[in-house]
Scaffold this motif. Structure first.
Motif, PDB file in Angstrom:
ATOM      1  N   THR A 175       0.813  -1.021   0.047  1.00 48.97           N
ATOM      2  CA  THR A 175       0.006  -0.118  -0.021  1.00 48.97           C
ATOM      3  C   THR A 175       0.942   1.427  -0.131  1.00 48.97           C
ATOM      4  OG1 THR A 175      -1.662  -1.213   1.274  1.00 48.97           O
ATOM      5  CG2 THR A 175      -1.842   1.089   1.238  1.00 48.97           C
ATOM      6  N   GLY A 176       0.548   2.264  -0.847  1.00 45.16           N
ATOM      7  CA  GLY A 176       1.337   3.333  -0.872  1.00 45.16           C
ATOM      8  C   GLY A 176       0.480   4.474  -1.618  1.00 45.16           C
ATOM      9  N   GLY A 177       1.086   5.697  -1.474  1.00 48.87           N
ATOM     10  CA  GLY A 177       0.702   6.854  -2.159  1.00 48.87           C
ATOM     11  C   GLY A 177      -0.464   7.653  -1.528  1.00 48.87           C
TER      12      GLY A 177
ATOM     13  N   ASN B 233      -3.700  -0.202  -3.160  1.00 51.55           N
ATOM     14  CA  ASN B 233      -2.945  -1.684  -2.734  1.00 51.55           C
ATOM     15  C   ASN B 233      -2.494  -2.094  -4.208  1.00 51.55           C
ATOM     16  OD1 ASN B 233      -3.657  -1.575  -0.257  1.00 51.55           O
ATOM     17  ND2 ASN B 233      -5.766  -2.539  -0.645  1.00 51.55           N
ATOM     18  N   THR B 234      -1.176  -2.295  -4.229  1.00 55.10           N
ATOM     19  CA  THR B 234      -0.719  -2.962  -5.607  1.00 55.10           C
ATOM     20  C   THR B 234      -0.440  -4.524  -5.151  1.00 55.10           C
ATOM     21  OG1 THR B 234       0.757  -1.000  -6.435  1.00 55.10           O
ATOM     22  CG2 THR B 234       1.392  -3.191  -6.934  1.00 55.10           C
TER      23      THR B 234
ATOM     24  N   ALA C  82       1.518   3.419  -6.284  1.00 55.39           N
ATOM     25  CA  ALA C  82       2.605   3.987  -5.827  1.00 55.39           C
ATOM     26  C   ALA C  82       3.394   3.128  -5.179  1.00 55.39           C
ATOM     27  CB  ALA C  82       2.019   5.274  -4.917  1.00 55.39           C
ATOM     28  N   ALA C  83       2.897   1.795  -4.646  1.00 51.63           N
ATOM     29  CA  ALA C  83       3.865   0.943  -3.737  1.00 51.63           C
ATOM     30  C   ALA C  83       4.516  -0.219  -4.945  1.00 51.63           C
ATOM     31  CB  ALA C  83       2.954   0.171  -2.654  1.00 51.63           C
TER      32      ALA C  83
ATOM     33  N   GLY D 183      -8.844  -2.847  -3.782  1.00 50.41           N
ATOM     34  CA  GLY D 183      -8.107  -1.725  -4.350  1.00 50.41           C
ATOM     35  C   GLY D 183      -7.384  -0.694  -3.235  1.00 50.41           C
ATOM     36  N   HIS D 184      -8.279  -0.634  -2.406  1.00 47.48           N
ATOM     37  CA  HIS D 184      -8.030   0.284  -1.063  1.00 47.48           C
ATOM     38  C   HIS D 184      -8.715  -0.517   0.149  1.00 47.48           C
ATOM     39  CE1 HIS D 184      -6.978   3.572  -3.852  1.00 47.48           C
ATOM     40  NE2 HIS D 184      -8.294   3.030  -4.753  1.00 47.48           N
TER      41      HIS D 184
END
Length: 222
Positions: free
Chosen positions: A14-16, A21-22, A40-41, A195-196
């Motif tokens: 998780t990032g950005g 979630n990647t 972003a991750a 996705g999140h």
């Protein structure tokens, strides 16, 4: 987070600003994998793949909103894996730099998509396969990937919520139909990688998601 169901293993990163979630999804026995929704991750996901000896064979997009594609240049700088997307989201994909500008960000045009995802098709990696289900409503060409007790559902449904429908190409009625026909038809014990936010299960959302039960708008159909 790691999730293993039989042969398919799933790890999230998780990032950005969008807390997206990647996913690194791979075949536990062969260590062949796919990178799903590089956001972003992406750098962390690639590092984890290297550490685990996972070979990423394809980059698979559930849809082409900015936060799910912004890590593609990072991924492509390290791996020469084909990019797969449903054709109904090609317009969104091509408009990624415009999407970025809406949020005060800058993005160069993304590399061309290499292959198309289709409802009823499969994504194969090593000895593993995930079925492709078209689930529009959040985005016109949104798909979910289903296999071996797990599903990567992007922004169709979340733990306690659903994807937004106020972006270009979104439609609430279409999204609710997708949830009913493509998500709730899976076994209740199926883990949903969203996705999140946190993972959830089909059964949990069937029983408690206020958009599914009808507490909020959408009518409910649990």
């Amino acid at each position: 987070m790691a999730e293993g169901r039989g042969e398919v293993a799933v790890r999230s990163f998780t990032g950005g600003a969008f807390a997206q979630n990647t996913y690194l999804v791979y075949c536990a026995r062969t260590h062949a994998g796919i990178l799903v929704d590089p956001g972003a991750a992406t750098a962390q996901a690639l590092q984890a793949a290297r550490a685990a000896g996972v070979t990423i064979e394809q980059i698979v997009l559930t849809h082409a909103h900015l936060d799910h594609v912004e890590g593609i240049p990072v991924a492509r700088a390290e791996i020469d894996a084909p990019i797969l997307l449903h054709p109904d989201d090609m317009m969104l994909y091509g408009a990624a730099p415009t999407q970025a500008s809406w949020f005060g960000m800058r993005m160069d045009p993304l590399p061309p998509v290499d292959g198309e995802l289709a409802h009823g098709g499969v994504v194969s990696f090593g000895d593993c396969k995930m079925a492709v289900r078209l689930a529009p409503g959040h985005a016109p060409g949104h798909v979910i990937l289903v296999g071996d007790g797990v599903a990567v559902v992007g922004d169709v449904i979340f733990n306690g919520s659903i994807g937004r429908t106020d972006l270009p190409g979104g439609d609430l009625g279409t999204l609710m139909t997708s949830i009913r026909e493509q998500v709730l038809t899976l076994p209740d014990e199926t883990t949903l990688h969203t996705g999140h936010g946190d993972d959830t299960t089909v059964g949990h959302e069937r029983r408690t998601n206020p958009f599914v039960t009808g507490v909020y708008g959408g009518g409910g159909f649990a």
